[in-house]
Design a protein around this motif. Structure first.
Motif: not given
Length: 268
Positions: A148-160
């Motif tokens: 995932v591009p870094e700008k979207h990783r900043r607010n990233g969440t893992l869903l599982m």
């Protein structure tokens, strides 16, 4: 339409049960509509003194927000309605919230788009595949995060789901790598590699061809509430049993507005 108090109780109850609604961006529309978004930005430039500043235009696009009908009917006994000790509005709010939230979540995650929303596991691009057939490893999740591009990783969440998360916990424990695990600042959720983990029962288990993990910025996912929820009292439908029916209906949809904001992990 729902009375204001019942509507507020229903919204609160659904937000408590729902996993995706608090994560995503909710909008209310009066019908299916197109959402204008920016899909490309110009760049700032260094300009010598006395030279004109170059004009750079952003690129705009439109994303269609469609919706589908979700409905449920519950039955209430005549005795229950007459019992002044029972808060019938709270009962209806909690019962409908439980049924509608589960229906929403299943479609928001894995819906096939046929008379229901197209789920996120079908909308999101595949970020990477697992290194081992039929299983998800810690390394696979790390590869997904960095897809995932870094700008979207900043607010990233893992869903599982719980099964996938349990497998990852066991791997961390077996390898003595619990330092990868942590807690969010409020202490409510676990983290992996510093990213919040959110559990969702509608996410599929790890199996060949499945996509058991999503990662990215879920605020780029829009949930479209098309108009107000409605509830109708059905006095005659169950009259032979001295029951009163209540029917609830809503029109909702879900759309990933930025294709690279969320990626999926595909099991080999």
């Amino acid at each position: 339409l729902l009375p204001n108090r019942l509507k507020a109780q229903l919204v609160n109850a659904m937000n408590t049960i729902s996993v995706l609604r608090p994560l995503c961006t909710e909008v209310t529309t009066s019908g299916d509509s197109a959402l204008p978004i920016v899909n490309g930005h110009g760049k700032a430039a260094w300009v010598p003194e006395g030279h004109p500043i170059p004009q750079v235009r952003d690129a705009f696009d439109r994303v269609n927000l469609s919706s589908h009908k979700l409905a449920a009917i519950i039955r209430v006994t005549g005795e229950l309605l007459k019992d002044s000790a029972v808060d019938i509005e709270a009962y209806l709010a909690n019962t409908f919230a439980d049924r509608m939230a589960v229906g929403e979540e299943e479609a928001f995650i894995a819906g096939d788009g046929a008379d229901k929303p197209l789920g996120l596991i079908h909308q999101a691009k595949v970020g990477c595949e697992t290194q081992t057939a039929g299983a998800v490893s810690i390394e696979d999740v790390l590869n997904l995060i960095f897809s995932v591009p870094e700008k979207h990783r900043r607010n990233g969440t893992l869903l599982m789901n719980d099964n996938t998360l349990l497998s990852l916990y066991k791997q961390c424990a077996a390898q003595g790598q619990n330092l990868w695990l942590g807690k969010t600042n409020d202490g409510k959720d676990d983290t992996l590699f510093g990213y919040r983990i959110v559990r969702c029962a509608a996410m599929p288990d790890a199996a060949p061809g499945s996509t058991p993990v999503l990662f990215g910025d879920f605020k780029q996912v829009y949930i479209n509430n098309n108009g107000d929820r409605s509830i109708k009292r059905l006095d005659q439908l169950f009259i032979a049993n001295d029951h009163i029916g209540f029917q609830m209906m809503e029109r909702v949809g879900i759309k990933l507005t930025v294709p690279d904001a969320i990626k999926s992990l595909k099991v080999a």
